[in-house]
Structure formats: structure tokens, C-alpha cells
Design a protein around this motif. Structure first.
Motif, PDB file in Angstrom:
ATOM      1  N   TYR A  87      -4.682   4.388  11.150  1.00  0.00           N
ATOM      2  CA  TYR A  87      -5.319   3.288  11.888  1.00  0.00           C
ATOM      3  C   TYR A  87      -5.007   1.910  11.309  1.00  0.00           C
ATOM      4  O   TYR A  87      -5.315   0.901  11.904  1.00  0.00           O
ATOM      5  N   CYS A  88      -4.387   1.855  10.144  1.00  0.00           N
ATOM      6  CA  CYS A  88      -4.364   0.595   9.396  1.00  0.00           C
ATOM      7  C   CYS A  88      -3.067  -0.212   9.562  1.00  0.00           C
ATOM      8  O   CYS A  88      -1.966   0.340   9.500  1.00  0.00           O
ATOM      9  N   ILE A 116      -1.678  -2.300   7.570  1.00  0.00           N
ATOM     10  CA  ILE A 116      -0.809  -2.534   6.400  1.00  0.00           C
ATOM     11  C   ILE A 116      -0.364  -1.196   5.792  1.00  0.00           C
ATOM     12  O   ILE A 116       0.040  -1.125   4.642  1.00  0.00           O
ATOM     13  N   ARG A 117      -0.462  -0.123   6.587  1.00  0.00           N
ATOM     14  CA  ARG A 117      -0.019   1.195   6.090  1.00  0.00           C
ATOM     15  C   ARG A 117       1.452   1.119   5.657  1.00  0.00           C
ATOM     16  O   ARG A 117       2.222   0.294   6.164  1.00  0.00           O
ATOM     17  N   LYS A 151      -0.326   4.128   0.803  1.00  0.00           N
ATOM     18  CA  LYS A 151      -0.902   5.109   1.712  1.00  0.00           C
ATOM     19  C   LYS A 151      -0.547   4.799   3.166  1.00  0.00           C
ATOM     20  O   LYS A 151       0.010   3.748   3.472  1.00  0.00           O
ATOM     21  N   ASN A 152      -0.888   5.760   4.013  1.00  0.00           N
ATOM     22  CA  ASN A 152      -0.410   5.679   5.384  1.00  0.00           C
ATOM     23  C   ASN A 152      -1.496   6.004   6.404  1.00  0.00           C
ATOM     24  O   ASN A 152      -1.211   6.679   7.407  1.00  0.00           O
ATOM     25  N   CYS A 153      -2.705   5.549   6.177  1.00  0.00           N
ATOM     26  CA  CYS A 153      -3.813   5.816   7.091  1.00  0.00           C
ATOM     27  C   CYS A 153      -3.371   5.421   8.513  1.00  0.00           C
ATOM     28  O   CYS A 153      -2.872   4.300   8.708  1.00  0.00           O
ATOM     29  N   CYS A 172       0.832  -1.204   0.000  1.00  0.00           N
ATOM     30  CA  CYS A 172       0.000   0.000   0.000  1.00  0.00           C
ATOM     31  C   CYS A 172       0.864   1.251   0.000  1.00  0.00           C
ATOM     32  O   CYS A 172       1.834   1.336   0.745  1.00  0.00           O
ATOM     33  N   GLY A 177      -4.303  -3.251  -0.695  1.00  0.00           N
ATOM     34  CA  GLY A 177      -3.777  -1.920  -0.389  1.00  0.00           C
ATOM     35  C   GLY A 177      -3.813  -1.110  -1.682  1.00  0.00           C
ATOM     36  O   GLY A 177      -4.118  -1.636  -2.745  1.00  0.00           O
ATOM     37  N   GLU A 178      -3.483   0.158  -1.571  1.00  0.00           N
ATOM     38  CA  GLU A 178      -3.640   1.013  -2.765  1.00  0.00           C
ATOM     39  C   GLU A 178      -2.341   1.124  -3.565  1.00  0.00           C
ATOM     40  O   GLU A 178      -1.283   1.386  -3.005  1.00  0.00           O
TER      41      GLU A 178
END
Ligand code: SAH
Ligand code: SF4
Length: 342
Positions: free
Chosen positions: A55-56, A58-59, A51-53, A49, A94-95
Motif C-alpha cells: 500500500y505504501c 515509498i516501498r 520493505k515492500n508493503c 526503505c 522508511g526501514e
């Protein structure tokens, strides 16, 4: 329902009282979408992924073993789904927005469509993409897309994500998906730190205003490696709030599809059954090969990590029969709301 009624239900602490809400939602579900539960076999295609949310699990910044399933593995999963009568699959990851990845997804959609002679419905959950990309995947045969807004409160969204993540961009993606013709699913994380009851009320209004076709929302569950791991959460309260949100949206939007999400089972062994009994009508059995399941750890205590897809099917069928519902085998089980709009 008026604003004050909805907020009072969300605040209600007496189980005997909110059971009335749950019962009302279940009877509305029975009268509109019926008592069939639709299966969407979920393939967790990759935990890579960009991205770096906050809460996640697998950020991007978390050091973990990253994987991408091979084309053969993906096709085997799709084959399992169609042989077992699952009407649809969900491809989630993931993105990533790079060209190679977009082409890989092109091929996945083409191969899955061909292999099942078009019989398998394809839902994508691959994050934010350019409109052209969404369009291309739609033209290849994907017909539903899941993209949670996570919270409809912009200021809360900004606290839960780094600066380069944009609420408006995510919202635009939802509009793009709708315009292209996808059946669009969204949802929020319930009980995430910083969220207030009136935010949840606004989330329900957001779903209505956007005229959403499908909902997938579940409780926030901390992940030990994220920056949010130290913030206290009341797991029992999050479970109840999640069930109330499902019941309320079933009453407000009687003919949409609502998922009993896996996160509910992570905090209650019967979380998904409880969701079906308060208005949900879709379940997403995990059909990811076992070797990858551990690494797709969005949150702690994710259930069904050691089960095989076959075991998941047996377990879920028994659970659904036990609560008196039936399974819509070999059916796409599309959102009736979507067709009514058309
Ligand atoms: N990358 C895609 C799809 C995979 S993430 C996307 O973000 O849209 C799927 C969902 O997992 C997210 O939408 C988010 O709501 C949920 N999620 C991530 N971390 C979570 C956590 N700690 N607790 C509960 N849900 C979480
Ligand atoms: Fe990536 Fe989705 Fe997790 Fe955000 S929620 S870090 S986009 S996988």
C-alpha cells in the motif's frame, strides 16, 4: 462496551446518531487528558526503505528520488522544534537495518539530546529493528516508539505484504519495545481493501489487550504507483470510520495519547480538527525541510507539501484555537496511561 455495541457504532450510517458517540468521546477526553493538544514535530528523515508493503508510496520497488537528510539538516529541524516550543519530535523514515544507519540514528539521538539540553522528547518511528537496537536507542534517550501493527488480523496482514514480511515479527517488535520501557504507540490503516468491520473491532481489542500507550491510526489513501492503486476505496466512508475508531478507543482507553494523523487532512481539509473533536489530543506538524517533503509520499494528496515549518505552525495554531483547544507548548505531553501503569 459490548462487542455488539461497538460493531453497531462502526456500522451506524446516520450522522445524527454517531454524533452521540463523538460527543461522548469528546467529554471523556476533556475529563481525562484535558483539552490541551501536544505537538510532535515530525522529521521525515529518509524515504529509503528496504520493505515492500503493497500500500505504501515509498516501498522499495517504486522508482522515485530517494533521500537521506544530513545530520546538520536534522539538527536544524530539532532546533526549530525546540525554539518554537514543540515539546517533542518524531523521527520517522522508511526501514533500514544496516549498521551504518543504526550508527547514524545513534548520533542523531545524541546530538538532538545535547542540543536541546535534554528538553526535547524523542519519538522514533523507524520500523522493525532487533531488540538490541531498540535498547541502544532507548539508552541514548529516545523514549517513545511508533510502530503500527497496520492490522491485527494476521491473514489480512499477509495479503497486504509480500511473503518475506512477517506479522509475528512485527508483533514481537511491539513486545520488545514495551519490555525495554518505551512508551509504545501503534495503530492500523482504516478502510484498507480486504478489511471488514469485525477486523476493526478486533483492532480495538488488540490495543486494549496490548495495553498500548499511544495510538496513531488513519484512513487508507491509495498511491498511484503501488500495486494497490486500482482497488476502489470509499474516501468519505474511510474518514467517518477513522473518526469512529478514534472516538471508540478514547472511550475504551480514556487516558492514552491519540494522534490526529496527517492522513485525515489529506481526505478532508478539517480532518485533523475533526479528530481532535472526537478524542484525539496529539498533532504532528511536519517540520521536514520543503525540498524533501514531496519525496516522502506515503500516499497521494499528502497535505502541507509546499508549506514551510513556520507556516505549518501558524496554520495549526490558528486551527486549534478556533475549535477552543489549547496547545501544550514546551511540554512532552506523555501518555498518562504509561505512568499509571508504572
Ligand atoms: N517505515 C516505518 C515508518 C514509516 S511508514 C513503518 O512502516 O513503520 C508510516 C506509516 O505510514 C505506516 O505505518 C503506514 O500505516 C502508513 N501508510 C503507508 N502507506 C499508506 C497509505 N497508502 N495510506 C495510509 N497510510 C499509509
Ligand atoms: Fe517501508 Fe514503512 Fe512504507 Fe512499509 S509502510 S514500505 S516499511 S515506509
Amino acid at each position: 462496551m459490548e462487542q455488539s455495541t461497538i460493531i453497531n457504532w462502526l456500522r451506524e450510517e446516520n450522522p445524527q446518531e454517531y454524533k452521540r458517540l463523538f460527543d461522548q468521546a469528546y467529554s471523556i477526553k476533556s475529563a481525562t487528558v484535558g483539552n490541551k493538544v501536544y505537538f510532535r514535530g515530525i522529521i521525515e528523515l529518509s524515504n529509503i526503505c528496504q520493505k515492500n508493503c503493497y500500500y505504501c508510496g515509498i516501498r522499495k520497488d517504486i522508482k522515485t528520488n530517494r533521500y537521506l537528510m544530513t545530520m546538520d539538516e536534522i539538527c536544524d529541524c530539532a532546533d526549530f522544534a525546540s525554539r518554537n516550543g514543540y515539546g517533542s519530535i518524531v523521527i520517522q523514515a522508511g526501514e533500514r537495518q544496516d549498521k551504518d544507519y543504526i550508527r547514524l540514528i545513534d548520533s542523531v539521538i545524541i546530538r538532538v539530546k545535547e542540543a536541546a539540553h535534554g528538553a526535547l522528547g524523542i519519538t522514533l518511528s523507524l520500523g522493525e529493528q532487533r531488540k538490541e537496537v531498540y535498547k541502544r536507542w532507548f539508552n541514548l534517550g529516545a523514549h517513545r516508539y511508533l510502530l503500527r501493527i497496520e492490522t491485527s488480523a494476521k491473514e489480512l496482514y499477509e495479503k497486504l505484504h509480500p511473503h518475506d514480511h512477517s506479522f509475528n515479527k512485527r508483533l514481537k517488535c511491539l513486545y520488545d519495545l514495551k519490555e525495554i520501557g518505551y512508551q509504545v504507540g501503534t495503530g492500523v490503516i482504516i478502510g484498507i481493501p480486504g478489511q471488514r468491520i469485525d477486523n476493526l473491532y478486533q483492532d480495538l481489542l488488540f490495543f486494549q489487550r496490548f495495553d498500548i500507550d499511544m495510538i496513531g491510526m488513519g484512513p487508507y489513501i491509495p498511491h498511484e504507483k503501488t500495486p494497490m492503486n486500482n482497488v476502489g476505496v470509499d474516501i468519505a466512508q474511510n474518514l467517518t470510520l477513522s473518526l469512529k475508531m478514534i472516538a471508540l478507543i478514547r472511550i475504551l482507553m480514556p487516558d492514552i495519547n491519540i494522534a490526529a494523523t496527517t492522513a485525515l487532512q489529506a481526505i478532508d481539509p478539517f480532518g485533523r480538527e475533526k479528530a481532535l473533536q472526537v478524542g484525539a489530543n496529539v498533532i504532528m506538524p511536519n517540520i521536514t525541510p520543503q525540498e524533501y517533503r514531496l519525496d516522502y509520499d506515503l500516499y497521494d494528496n499528502k497535505p502541507c507539501l509546499s508549506e514551510t515549518p513556520r507556516e505549518c505552525k501558524r496554520c495549526l495554531s490558528a486551527r486549534i484555537e478556533k475549535i477552543g483547544e489549547t496547545i501544550g507548548y514546551n511540554e512532552w505531553g506523555d501518555s498518562p496511561h504509561f505512568y499509571k501503569k508504572l
